[in-house]
Design a protein around this motif. Structure first.
Motif, PDB file in Angstrom:
ATOM      1  N   GLY A  50      70.834 -48.262  -4.063  1.00 44.11           N
ATOM      2  CA  GLY A  50      70.468 -49.290  -3.094  1.00 44.11           C
ATOM      3  C   GLY A  50      71.245 -50.561  -3.383  1.00 44.11           C
ATOM      4  O   GLY A  50      71.920 -50.663  -4.405  1.00 44.11           O
ATOM      5  N   CYS A  58      74.782 -49.444   0.983  1.00 42.93           N
ATOM      6  CA  CYS A  58      74.213 -48.426   0.102  1.00 42.93           C
ATOM      7  C   CYS A  58      74.975 -47.127   0.283  1.00 42.93           C
ATOM      8  O   CYS A  58      75.192 -46.677   1.402  1.00 42.93           O
ATOM      9  N   THR A  60      73.959 -44.243  -0.539  1.00 43.77           N
ATOM     10  CA  THR A  60      73.061 -43.118  -0.219  1.00 43.77           C
ATOM     11  C   THR A  60      72.689 -43.092   1.256  1.00 43.77           C
ATOM     12  O   THR A  60      72.813 -42.057   1.916  1.00 43.77           O
ATOM     13  N   CYS A  61      72.235 -44.254   1.771  1.00 44.77           N
ATOM     14  CA  CYS A  61      71.749 -44.237   3.149  1.00 44.77           C
ATOM     15  C   CYS A  61      72.633 -45.054   4.081  1.00 44.77           C
ATOM     16  O   CYS A  61      72.429 -45.026   5.295  1.00 44.77           O
ATOM     17  N   CYS A  68      68.195 -51.039   3.492  1.00 43.79           N
ATOM     18  CA  CYS A  68      68.034 -49.931   2.546  1.00 43.79           C
ATOM     19  C   CYS A  68      66.781 -50.155   1.698  1.00 43.79           C
ATOM     20  O   CYS A  68      66.597 -51.206   1.113  1.00 43.79           O
ATOM     21  N   PRO A  69      65.881 -49.167   1.646  1.00 46.76           N
ATOM     22  CA  PRO A  69      64.655 -49.337   0.861  1.00 46.76           C
ATOM     23  C   PRO A  69      64.888 -49.157  -0.637  1.00 46.76           C
ATOM     24  O   PRO A  69      64.023 -49.461  -1.433  1.00 46.76           O
ATOM     25  N   HIS A  71      66.707 -46.401  -3.764  1.00 45.54           N
ATOM     26  CA  HIS A  71      66.540 -44.984  -4.108  1.00 45.54           C
ATOM     27  C   HIS A  71      66.463 -44.845  -5.613  1.00 45.54           C
ATOM     28  O   HIS A  71      67.105 -45.599  -6.338  1.00 45.54           O
TER      29      HIS A  71
HETATM   30 ZN   LIG Z   1      69.966 -46.819   0.597  1.00 45.17          ZN
END
Ligand SMILES: [Zn+2]
Ligand SMILES: [Mg+2]
Ligand SMILES: [Zn+2]
Ligand SMILES: [Zn+2]
Lengths: 867, 68
Positions: A50, A58, A60-61, A68-69, A71
């Protein structure tokens, strides 16, 4: 979109596989940023965890900071370590299972019985903790394994994370292997569900690494990066983890490996909880102990109590309060400075767009501070952009305008012990810097003006505003659910004022009467040359009929009713005060019979108006007639002082006679008491009576016109006891309900001024002086001793009752009275009462706790017939 | 009488009660099967007992408990 609802939450222990499964990156290096300030891959700030820096995305997302929360990542531990939070459970399991075969130390039949009992209780929603406790107790006591026959040695648990089998120290690896041996079938007896949790997971082999969003770094003014405490701790863990791995591969000596292992355990322990007893807390370079996981959750400032149960809110204000009798009881005076800061949203519609536009265009007080566009952007309204914004304004936008007169706000004083501690008031914007409130609402808030501060909240939605007006407005709380009577009413000067007005047959000219009633909206009064005080008071009364004894009633043996010579029998007929004096019993908070009657007969609105009128009238009277207390109000003539002196002397002689009788052995003990107790009680009695008589003498000489006496008898403030102590005699001082007897124990005297064993009045804390006259040094000492007990009592009581209140709230917060009159627990639906309070009566609508006021109903009906 | 009146509900009465309240048995307050009064009236686990108490405020007040 179909809204998703959480149907249940289950707490389980994460397995190593699960930790790896939810991880997006394996952290392998303690480095965080490279030389250019970019996060290092495989480091603690890896962008797959994140992002917090604006501009980065991010991995990842793909979200930006804020979207982005975050990860989770993970660290593979080079050696297993004990999880401190489960150490106690591990200790119990080690003692409850066989060191050889890992089976539970119970015969199968007994184990099955316990499991069945736990299962049964679980189905009935009952606690099964005591069953599990019993299992642990029995298995710990077992000497031999019933399954393989192996002898059992007790495992010593050395807090926080060490275990000894005899002299031999168990490594976390040993512990984990032992726990692995416990079969699934035995676990339910320990209260563990094997489908959710395996005990070996209490020993960590993989450590989850929380996302960077949980531990954001901050940039100091110097431009330096400062990492979160959790990041610091994780760096320590990874560093030692690496050292351990390198040493192991290099074939380092066992001792070095063991030391490193212990160090790794220390870091993981303090990472989870930095306040465990038995090991020193990990510290920051500056010497400050680090705030790690447990510290974020625990305590008053922790996540639960600090951020979830209670949090800081916007649209609120706090300042000192002061009184303003010209406000209605449901108004609050708000300083202009606060009104300019707090805002109320206007949801712009085609109907109100012009009004909203006007606020945007204004440049003085009720103006718009912000506008919010449908996309959520907030724009501050300033002189230079207001025209442009007013132009662009359209339905769907929100205009946040400043607080102004007639807005509804919630007003609160801590401690919020009952629902009347938060009530809704209408705003009156006023100059100066304090919140102003009508003194009649002091009792529900328990407020005074010696520096008290109060909080104010502005409801932001139309629903909240409507609820506040309908449910929380001050007039809705005139009758208290605490005792089914009025809690808002006259205090202090209101009572003194009306007492002065209505006592006897005081006459006022027409001019005076009009002056007194000027501020009330009474449009006409009958034309007369003179008005009595009772007539003037009657002008603010609605059509009610009442008869009751006033507070000043002397409690005559036979009440003469209307003919009472003290004017203490109040008769109100059809809204006319015919007889009696208005005092605390009639209009006071807690007692006010008239307020009670009006609220029940004409409703809250009318009761509010009566309280407003009554307080205004009272203040005008007391200002007009003048009312003051000074030190010389407690002066008593010399002959009264002589009489008091005589009474006290006589009492002291009586005490001495009692003591002599006691010494001679002539004292007759009272039933069930020793002679010593009898003596003490008789002495207290004699001295108590003496003080009362002294008080009576003083009262006689002070007379009924004395301001302090007026306040005491009318119930406005103070008591006759206070007056007695000021003018005549302070009386016996006590500690723990007894005369003061402690001091020089070995000679049995309180002070060295007395002979050993002196039991006389003076030697045991009787203060014969008055406050006016002043205390002798010895008296002053005893007075201080008695006074201290009072202080300690209150200090202890408030802290205890505060804690009790907290526990009560926690226990009762989920209970609700349903429409069928039952009381149910909200989450489980369990029934608590089949009828609320056994009788189903709402205490607020009750008459002083009773369901109906039979007398009132009869009077009402008979009254109707009379007409 | 020091102990208020306890009586066992018949199957029909029990069903009727649960229907009126709209709840399952486990949501009722409980009483232990080894409670002396429960043994006295011969109630078994799963039974519902009706308790009629003298109340200061309501005259007679009725309460139900599930025997466990
Ligand atoms: Zn993320
Ligand atoms: Mg105060
Ligand atoms: Zn064994
Ligand atoms: Zn009287």
């Amino acid at each position: 979109m179909v809204p998703k609802r959480i149907s249940a939450i289950k707490f389980e222990v994460l397995s190593p596989q699960e930790i790896r499964r939810m991880s997006v990156v394996k952290i392998i290096t303690p480095e965080t940023y490279d030389d250019d300030g970019f996060p290092i891959d495989g480091g603690l700030m890896d962008t797959r965890l994140g992002v917090i820096d604006p501009g980065l995305r991010c991995k990842t997302c793909g979200g930006k900071a804020g979207e982005c929360p975050g990860h989770f990542g993970h660290v593979e531990l080079a050696a297993p370590v004990i999880h401190v939070g489960y150490a106690k459970m591990i200790a119990r399991l080690l003692n409850g299972t066989c060191s050889e075969c890992g089976r539970i130390l119970l015969k199968d039949e007994r184990k099955d019985k316990f499991i069945a009992e736990i299962e049964r209780r679980r189905e009935l929603n009952q606690s099964y903790e005591d069953v599990v406790k019993e299992v642990f107790r029995l298995t710990k006591a077992a000497k031999k394994c019933p399954h393989c026959g192996a002898e059992q040695v007790e495992v010593k648990f050395d807090k926080p994370t060490f275990f000894y089998l005899g002299e031999h120290r168990l490594t976390p690896k040993d512990v984990r292997e032992w726990l692995e041996k416990i079969p699934d079938d035995d676990l339910p007896a320990f209260g563990i569900n094997p489908k959710a949790t395996r005990p070996e997971w209490f020993v960590l082999t993989v450590l989850p690494v929380p996302p960077v969003t949980v531990r954001p770094s901050i940039i100091l003014e110097t431009g330096q990066r400062s990492e979160d405490d959790l990041t610091h701790k994780l760096v320590d863990i990874i560093r030692i983890n690496q050292r351990f791995m390198e040493n192991k591969e290099a074939g380092a000596p066992q001792q070095i490996l063991e030391d490193l292992w212990e160090l790794l355990q220390y870091h993981v322990t303090t990472y989870i909880d930095n306040e465990v007893s038995g090991i020193p807390p990990a510290r920051h370079r500056s010497g400050r102990p680090l705030k790690t996981l447990a510290q974020r959750l625990k305590g008053k400032e922790g996540r639960f109590r600090g951020s979830l149960s209670g949090k800081r809110v916007n649209f609120s204000a706090r300042t000192v309060i002061s009184p303003d009798p010209c406000l209605s009881i449901n108004e609050v005076g708000v300083p202009m400075e606060i009104a300019q800061e707090l805002t109320v949203p206007i949801y712009v519609t085609p109907q109100n767009i012009e009004i909203a536009r006007e606020f945007v265009l204004r440049s003085e007080h009720p103006k718009a501070n912000y506008i919010v566009r449908p996309d959520g952007r907030r724009i501050r309204v300033i002189e230079s952009n207001k025209e442009e914004l007013a132009e662009k304004l359209e339905p769907g936008w929100i205009v946040e305008r400043q607080l102004m007169d007639e807005d509804i706000v919630l007003f609160n004083r801590q401690p919020s012990l009952h629902r009347m501690s938060i009530m809704a008031h209408y705003v009156r914007v006023l100059p100066y810097k304090t919140f102003r409130l009508n003194p009649a609402v002091c009792p529900p808030y328990n407020a005074d003006f010696d520096g008290d501060e109060m909080n104010l909240h502005v409801p932001q939605s139309l629903e909240a505003q409507a609820e506040a007006k309908i449910l929380m407005a001050v007039q809705e709380h005139i009758l208290s659910p605490r005792f089914g009577g009025p809690i808002i009413g006259g205090i202090h000067d209101h009572i003194s004022g009306l007492y002065l007005l209505t006592r006897g047959e005081k006459k006022f000219t027409r001019e005076e009467a009009m002056e007194l009633l000027r501020s009330l909206d009474i449009s006409e009064i009958p034309v007369k040359d003179e008005y009595t005080g009772k007539e003037i008071f009657s002008f603010i009364l609605p059509d009610i009929t009442l008869e009751f004894k006033a507070e000043i009633c002397q409690g005559c043996e036979e009440c003469k009713g209307a003919e009472c010579e003290y004017d203490a029998y109040v008769i109100i007929e059809n809204g006319k005060l015919l007889k009696g004096t208005i005092d605390e019993k009639a209009v006071g908070a807690f007692k006010g019979i008239i307020i009670d009657e009006i609220a029940r007969k004409y409703g809250k609105e009318r009761a509010k108006k009566f309280i407003d009128d009554m307080t205004q009238l009272a203040i005008r009277i007391i200002s007009k007639l003048g009312f003051t207390v000074g030190i010389d109000d407690e002066d008593i003539p010399p002959e009264a002082a002589e009489q008091i002196e005589e009474v006290l002397k006589e009492a002291e002689n009586e005490v001495n006679r009692l003591i002599e009788a006691y010494r001679r052995g002539d004292l007759e003990p009272m039933p069930g008491r020793s002679i010593e107790e009898t003596l003490e009680m008789r002495i207290m009695q004699v001295l108590g009576r003496a003080r009362d008589r002294a008080g009576k003498i003083a009262q006689r000489h002070l007379g009924m016109e004395n301001a302090a006496v007026i306040m005491a008898v009318s119930g406005a403030r103070g008591s006759m006891l206070n007056l007695t102590q000021m003018a005549a005699c302070i009386g016996q001082q006590s500690v723990r309900g007894e005369r003061i007897s402690r001091g020089y124990t070995y000679t049995n005297r309180t002070l060295s001024h007395f002979k050993p064993g002196d039991l006389g009045a003076e030697a045991r804390g009787f203060v014969r002086s008055s406050y006016k006259k002043g205390l002798s040094p010895v008296e002053f000492f005893f007075h201080a001793a008695g006074g201290r007990e009072g202080l300690v009592d209150t200090a202890v009581r408030t802290s205890q009752s505060g804690y009790l209140q907290r526990r009560m709230i926690n226990a009762l917060q989920d209970l609700k009275v349903e429409y069928d009159g039952t009381v149910r627990e909200q989450t489980s639906g369990a029934l608590v009462q089949f009828r609320y309070g056994e009788d189903g009566v709402d205490p607020m609508r009750s008459f002083r706790g009773k369901p109906v006021d039979v007398k009132r109903i009869i009077r009402e009906i008979v009254g109707e017939v009379k007409k | 009488m020091l102990v208020p009146k306890h009586e066992v509900l018949s199957k029909e009465e029990a069903e009727e009660l649960l229907k009126i309240l709209g709840i399952g048995k486990e949501q009722l307050p409980k009483i232990k099967a080894d409670d002396p009064i429960v043994k006295e009236i011969g109630a078994k686990p799963g039974d519902i007992v009706k308790i009629t108490r003298k109340s200061l405020t309501a005259g007679d007040s009725v309460f139900y408990r599930l025997v466990v």
